[in-house]
Write an enzyme that holds these catalytic residues in place. Sequence first.
Site, PDB file in Angstrom:
ATOM      1  N   ASN A   1     -10.271  -0.108   0.254  1.00 38.50           N
ATOM      2  CA  ASN A   1      -8.816   0.022   0.290  1.00 38.50           C
ATOM      3  C   ASN A   1      -8.252  -0.468  -1.045  1.00 38.50           C
ATOM      4  O   ASN A   1      -8.288  -1.662  -1.331  1.00 38.50           O
ATOM      5  CB  ASN A   1      -8.288  -0.819   1.466  1.00 38.50           C
ATOM      6  CG  ASN A   1      -6.770  -0.806   1.571  1.00 38.50           C
ATOM      7  OD1 ASN A   1      -6.074  -0.400   0.646  1.00 38.50           O
ATOM      8  ND2 ASN A   1      -6.261  -1.268   2.695  1.00 38.50           N
TER       9      ASN A   1
ATOM     10  N   CYS B   1       0.816  -1.231   0.000  1.00 36.43           N
ATOM     11  CA  CYS B   1       0.000   0.000   0.000  1.00 36.43           C
ATOM     12  C   CYS B   1       0.842   1.270   0.000  1.00 36.43           C
ATOM     13  O   CYS B   1       0.344   2.350  -0.311  1.00 36.43           O
ATOM     14  CB  CYS B   1      -0.936   0.011   1.202  1.00 36.43           C
ATOM     15  SG  CYS B   1      -1.928  -1.456   1.332  1.00 36.43           S
TER      16      CYS B   1
ATOM     17  N   HIS C   1      -3.505   7.020   3.091  1.00 36.72           N
ATOM     18  CA  HIS C   1      -3.889   5.733   2.502  1.00 36.72           C
ATOM     19  C   HIS C   1      -5.277   5.381   3.039  1.00 36.72           C
ATOM     20  O   HIS C   1      -5.516   5.415   4.248  1.00 36.72           O
ATOM     21  CB  HIS C   1      -2.851   4.674   2.881  1.00 36.72           C
ATOM     22  CG  HIS C   1      -3.291   3.294   2.564  1.00 36.72           C
ATOM     23  ND1 HIS C   1      -3.892   2.968   1.379  1.00 36.72           N
ATOM     24  CD2 HIS C   1      -3.236   2.144   3.288  1.00 36.72           C
ATOM     25  CE1 HIS C   1      -4.182   1.688   1.389  1.00 36.72           C
ATOM     26  NE2 HIS C   1      -3.804   1.158   2.536  1.00 36.72           N
TER      27      HIS C   1
END
Length: 331
Positions: free
Chosen positions: A288, A118, A258
Amino acid sequence: MNKENSNNIGIAGTGFYIPERILTNFDLEKIVDTTDEWIRTRTGIEERRTASDEEATSDLAAKAGEKALKDADINPKEIDLLIIATHFPDHHFPSTACITQHKLGMKNAVCFDLSAACTGSIYSLYVAESLMKNSNYKTAMIIGTEIFSRTVDWQDRNTCILFGDGAGAIILKKGQKEKSIISFDFGSDGSNADLIKIPAGGSRLPPTINTIRNKQHYIQMEGKKVYRFAKKMMVHSVNKALEKAELSRKDIDLLIPHQANIRILKAVAKKLHLPLEKIMINLQKYGNTSAASIPIALDEAISEGKIKEGDIVVLTAFGAGLTWGEIVIRW
Ligand code: UT7
């Protein structure tokens, strides 16, 4: 290091692409033992996108890249460097960057993939900027692109509710002072590599009938431990990056984190004494999207008019590895 004085590389364009197919929490109620209420209250996510059967990771990347090229008004042949961040490339090799290069006609680009989960797009942004400073590359593109719908176990409610598919691209250009990186902070902690992983498919556990039967090609995650790490590390690292830029948290105009979990974002906002209006949040729509999350959020923040000239914009991410990274940009 405060890099403000030496900086002449800025963001020239952004773009993102998300697949059309929407998967709501209500759809998930029919797949695993969960509820819309649980997902919304524990994560903030309401829906996410999943790629069509025909789409591979490079297809999403190419669509995001095309939009960024248009936004920057740049010919594909002008791109000297392409870095793609993804956890699930089209193939182990060749790189998804090479495949995307061909799709976009970026004939002159040097291309490679970068693996930092990520945190991948932030790592890529900084790697691209550093390479540009030490070479004759004038224009670079970074893309975060992910197809999670093929690496989550659709019977595992701990993970399948969290992730979504998508891609986001950012173009950097030399000779542009505005929208440039003024400081950064990055880190990695391999001692916690087991917290989020896909166990099989690599040299440690090559694919066999048993690895497939044992579901070892899917994401496994210790959610609670990752949650605690994220809350702590994001605050620590944002403060460090600000310190390097000789700024304080009061200077932040927009934090683009994020998009993992609304509870993490709220906790980070609280610790940094930032009102929620100063945090870019779009995870309710896309879930996500890992390496794609920050480029998508950045592009949306720009198009929603959330960033104005001179603003201090802070990008902050964490992910498998473990990895984390923060970038401070003066817009
Ligand atoms: O990009 C980086 C990727 N990773 C992350 O960002 C993950 C960070 N972690 C998180 O976001 C959170 O830890 C989760 C959203 C994954 C989980 O939330 P939590 O508040 O930490 O829940 P939990 O794992 O402690 O589970 C609480 C309960 C458990 O039941 P019991 O043991 O209390 O009976 C779980 O089995 O909730 C249960 N549960 C669910 N219930 C309904 C777990 N997943 C679900 C679900 N629906 N989808």
